[in-house]
Design a protein around this motif. Structure first.
Motif, short mmCIF file in Angstrom:
data_model
loop_
_atom_site.label_atom_id
_atom_site.label_comp_id
_atom_site.label_asym_id
_atom_site.label_seq_id
_atom_site.Cartn_x
_atom_site.Cartn_y
_atom_site.Cartn_z
N PRO A 40 -10.95 0.67 -28.01
CA PRO A 40 -11.96 0.83 -29.07
C PRO A 40 -13.38 0.82 -28.54
O PRO A 40 -14.23 1.58 -29.03
N ASP A 41 -13.66 0.01 -27.54
CA ASP A 41 -15.02 -0.06 -27.00
C ASP A 41 -15.44 1.25 -26.35
O ASP A 41 -16.62 1.62 -26.36
N VAL A 42 -14.47 1.97 -25.77
CA VAL A 42 -14.77 3.25 -25.13
C VAL A 42 -15.27 4.25 -26.17
O VAL A 42 -16.27 4.94 -25.98
N PRO A 49 -25.56 7.39 -32.60
CA PRO A 49 -25.79 7.13 -34.01
C PRO A 49 -26.30 8.39 -34.71
O PRO A 49 -26.95 9.22 -34.07
N PRO A 50 -25.92 8.58 -35.98
CA PRO A 50 -25.31 7.63 -36.89
C PRO A 50 -23.78 7.67 -36.93
O PRO A 50 -23.18 7.13 -37.87
N LEU A 51 -23.11 8.31 -35.96
CA LEU A 51 -21.65 8.34 -35.96
C LEU A 51 -21.09 6.95 -35.70
O LEU A 51 -21.65 6.16 -34.93
N LYS A 52 -19.97 6.66 -36.33
CA LYS A 52 -19.26 5.40 -36.17
C LYS A 52 -17.84 5.70 -35.68
O LYS A 52 -17.32 6.79 -35.89
N PRO A 57 -8.87 4.23 -32.50
CA PRO A 57 -9.57 4.68 -31.30
C PRO A 57 -8.80 5.80 -30.60
O PRO A 57 -8.16 5.60 -29.57
N LEU A 58 -8.90 7.00 -31.14
CA LEU A 58 -8.10 8.12 -30.67
C LEU A 58 -8.93 9.10 -29.83
O LEU A 58 -10.13 9.28 -30.04
N ALA A 210 -12.16 10.64 -17.47
CA ALA A 210 -11.26 9.63 -16.93
C ALA A 210 -11.54 8.25 -17.53
O ALA A 210 -10.67 7.37 -17.50
N ASP A 211 -12.74 8.07 -18.08
CA ASP A 211 -13.06 6.79 -18.74
C ASP A 211 -12.31 6.62 -20.05
O ASP A 211 -12.26 5.50 -20.59
N LEU A 212 -11.75 7.71 -20.61
CA LEU A 212 -11.05 7.65 -21.90
C LEU A 212 -9.58 7.32 -21.66
O LEU A 212 -8.67 8.08 -21.98
N THR A 213 -9.35 6.17 -21.12
CA THR A 213 -8.03 5.76 -20.63
C THR A 213 -6.91 5.96 -21.66
O THR A 213 -7.09 5.64 -22.84
#
Length: 264
Positions: A40-42, A49-52, A57-58, A210-213
Motif C-alpha cells: 500500500p505504501d508503494v 495529489p489530489p489522487l488517493k 493496492p493494485l 521494479a519498485d512495484l513489487t
C-alpha cells in the motif's frame, strides 16, 4: 502556384478532418493484462495529489499489439489503482508505444505518460510471452500458458487519470496551471482467456517499475478488445504539489540515483 502542404488548411478542410476523426472503425487489439497486489505504501508514494490510493493496492500491466490500418502498433501501460472524488480508476506511470504517432496524440491531448519503446506480444499455441522494453531493458515481462476460455464481459467502463502540463520555457515550474484529466473508456471484448504464469519486473533507471513489487498475483488474461475514449478536465491542480512528480514523465538521468537500497 503549387500548394505548400505546410500552409494553412481551409475551414472546410479542418472541419472535414474533425468529422473524419469521429468516424473511425473499431480498432481491435490482442493484449495481455496482468494485475497484482503490491505494498500500500508503494501506491501511496507514486500518486500526485489530489489522487488517493484505490480501494486495493493494485498494479495493472497491459501489453497489446494492434493492426492499425495495416500498420502494426505495440501499446503498453503500467498503472496503479487510484481514486479521485469518489471515482475509482488507474493512474498510469508509463505507457510505452512503438510509433511516434501513437505517442504524440495521447501526450498532447490527454497528458498520457507515453514514451517510445518496444512492445511485444507473442503466442505459440497456448504459450504466451509479452514484454515492455526501453533502452535495451525488458523492464516488464509476462509469461505463461493459456489455461482456458473465460466468459465475455459486457461493455465495461474504465477510468484512467492523467496530469496534463507543459514545463516552463525558463525551466522553472510550468507554463500555465497543470490539470487533472479523467479519461473514460467503454471497453468491449470479443475473446478472453485465462493464463497461468508469472510477472517479472527488471531494474531500469528510466522505468523503475521494479519498485512495484508483486506481493500477490491476482490474474493474468489474454484477450481481443476494442474501446472508445473521452476525457475531461476535472480539476486544476497545485503546481507546487505536482512538481516533485514530473520526473515520472521524463527520462531523468538522475533516476540512476534512485536504485533500490541493498543491504551490504
Amino acid at each position: 502556384m503549387a500548394r505548400v502542404r505546410y500552409g494553412p488548411r481551409s475551414e472546410a478542410e479542418i472541419q472535414a478532418a474533425k468529422a473524419g476523426g469521429g468516424k473511425l472503425p473499431d480498432i481491435w487489439s490482442t493484449g495481455v493484462v496482468a494485475v497484482w497486489e503490491t505494498d500500500p505504501d508503494v501506491v501511496a508514494q507514486v500518486l500526485p495529489p489530489p489522487l488517493k490510493p484505490g480501494e486495493r493496492p493494485l498494479v495493472r500491466v497491459n501489453i497489446s499489439r494492434v493492426d492499425l490500418f495495416g500498420h502494426p502498433l505495440g501499446a503498453g501501460s503500467v498503472a496503479v489503482s487510484a481514486r479521485h472524488d469518489g471515482v475509482e480508476g488507474w493512474y498510469p506511470l508509463v505507457m510505452p508505444m512503438t510509433t511516434e504517432r501513437a505517442l504524440i496524440g495521447g501526450r498532447e491531448v490527454f497528458g498520457e505518460p507515453k514514451k517510445l519503446g518496444d512492445v511485444t506480444v507473442e503466442r505459440v499455441g497456448d504459450v504466451v510471452m509479452a514484454k515492455l522494453a526501453r533502452h535495451g531493458i525488458a523492464f516488464v515481462e509476462v509469461a505463461g500458458a493459456v489455461s482456458g476460455a473465460l466468459p465475455l464481459p459486457g461493455v465495461t467502463e474504465k477510468t484512467d487519470f492523467y496530469f496534463k502540463f507543459l514545463p516552463a520555457v525558463d525551466g522553472d515550474g510550468f507554463d500555465g496551471d497543470p490539470v487533472l484529466v479523467r479519461c473514460t473508456r467503454h471497453e468491449r471484448v470479443r475473446k478472453l482467456e485465462a493464463m497461468t504464469g508469472s510477472v517479472v519486473l527488471r531494474e531500469s533507471a528510466y522505468d523503475p517499475v521494479a519498485d512495484l513489487t508483486v506481493r500477490r498475483l491476482v490474474e493474468i488474461t489474454i484477450g481481443e478488445k476494442t474501446s472508445d475514449q473521452s476525457g475531461q478536465v476535472v480539476e486544476r491542480v497545485s503546481a507546487q504539489a505536482l512538481l516533485p512528480y514530473i520526473h515520472q514523465r521524463y527520462d531523468d538521468v538522475q533516476q540512476i540515483l534512485d536504485a533500490p537500497h541493498r543491504e551490504a
